[in-house]
Design a protein around this motif. Structure first.
Motif, mmCIF file in Angstrom:
data_model
loop_
_atom_site.group_PDB
_atom_site.id
_atom_site.type_symbol
_atom_site.label_atom_id
_atom_site.label_comp_id
_atom_site.label_asym_id
_atom_site.label_seq_id
_atom_site.Cartn_x
_atom_site.Cartn_y
_atom_site.Cartn_z
ATOM 1 N N TYR A 44 0.812 -1.217 0.000
ATOM 2 C CA TYR A 44 0.000 0.000 0.000
ATOM 3 C C TYR A 44 0.846 1.267 0.000
ATOM 4 N N TYR A 48 0.334 3.749 -3.001
ATOM 5 C CA TYR A 48 -0.079 5.113 -2.639
ATOM 6 C C TYR A 48 0.888 6.149 -3.225
ATOM 7 N N LEU A 79 -7.065 1.937 -3.917
ATOM 8 C CA LEU A 79 -6.729 3.360 -3.766
ATOM 9 C C LEU A 79 -7.316 4.193 -4.903
ATOM 10 N N VAL A 212 2.759 8.771 4.976
ATOM 11 C CA VAL A 212 2.001 7.902 4.074
ATOM 12 C C VAL A 212 1.255 6.836 4.872
ATOM 13 N N GLN A 215 -1.816 8.154 6.466
ATOM 14 C CA GLN A 215 -2.923 8.265 5.494
ATOM 15 C C GLN A 215 -3.575 6.899 5.269
ATOM 16 N N LEU A 216 -2.737 5.858 5.156
ATOM 17 C CA LEU A 216 -3.253 4.510 4.896
ATOM 18 C C LEU A 216 -4.065 3.981 6.078
#
Length: 270
Positions: A44, A48, A79, A212, A215-216
């Motif tokens: 991811y 991303y 995503l 990051v 965010q995930l």
């Protein structure tokens, strides 16, 4: 002590006990299983950063995802679905197309029986806005020519180097010979971008990776992403697990665990 964490490391994780710097650990969100945690970070983060940091994915754009049923592929599809009206083309063997359609791929393409570039052009004559390229070799060149003006190609692997049951040196040499190269002048004339991504060389970018992952985790907690687990294998079946991937049978992640899940152990005993 006692925290459930996800770990990001280049290697050395196929063992029961691992020792990693605290900067490479991330707290698991509420409700996440250890199997999902194992499937989350590498795939991811890669998907991303390719789609949003390099690709600048926006509503109403189109994306070509190679190896769409694999780990990064399934992450990228999910995503893409967080952005409005994104059209997804995905290459995979025919047996995986139904699963891809269910996950949001508008146009699955069987790369074994069709020329994916021709198939994309039939549906979108101008090409696509973003190509995710884990293949390398001549496929990178095909990807570049499939881009619309202002399109972006992000290359993040050379799967074409791994051919058949064994690495064939002639095939590897051919792939390198066909490896795509481009000049700044060509980029200027064609209004296109080419980017390269390798998470393994981001060791020093701790703050960037943390942002990051945050965010995930947020997307996971909202139910917008969920790691797709193909199968779970104990360490003593690692060869079978690898074969599952080599024979391209997996849809989603193949997970290794130290011991067989208890239910399976009971079945075996019975």
């Amino acid at each position: 002590v006692g925290d459930k964490v996800m770990v990001l490391a280049r290697s050395g994780l196929w063992q029961e006990v691992v020792n990693v710097p605290v900067s490479q650990t991330f707290p698991m969100p509420e409700g996440m299983s250890f199997e999902e945690a194992a499937a989350l970070l590498v795939n991811y983060i890669t998907a991303y950063m390719i789609l949003f940091d390099f690709g600048n994915l926006r509503p109403n754009q189109s994306v070509l995802i190679h190896m769409a049923a694999g780990g990064v592929g399934t992450a990228a599809i999910q995503l893409c679905k967080t952005v409005e009206n994104v059209t997804i083309f995905g290459t995979a063997s025919a047996s995986k197309h139904e699963s891809l359609k269910e996950s949001g791929v508008a146009h699955p393409i069987d790369y074994r029986t069709m020329d994916y570039a021709e198939e994309v052009r039939k549906i979108s004559p101008k090409g696509v806005d973003i190509v995710l390229d884990p293949l390398g070799g001549s496929d990178t060149s095909k990807a570049f020519h499939l881009l619309k003006p202002m399109g972006k190609l992000i290359t993040y692997g050379v799967a074409n180097l791994l051919t058949g049951q064994k690495k064939n040196l002639m095939a590897m040499a051919k792939t390198w010979w066909n490896q795509f190269s481009i000049t700044a002048l060509q980029l200027l004339h064609q209004n296109k971008a080419v980017c390269g991504y390798h998470l393994g060389y981001m060791d020093e970018e701790v703050e960037l990776i943390r942002s990051v992952v945050a965010q995930l985790v947020n997307l996971y907690s909202q139910g917008k992403i969920k790691p797709k687990i193909d199968s779970v294998w104990p360490f003593d079946q690692v060869a079978e697990a690898m074969r599952q991937m080599q024979e391209k049978k997996n849809v989603g992640k193949v997970i290794l665990v130290p011991e067989a899940p208890k239910e399976e152990s009971k079945k075996a005993e019975n």
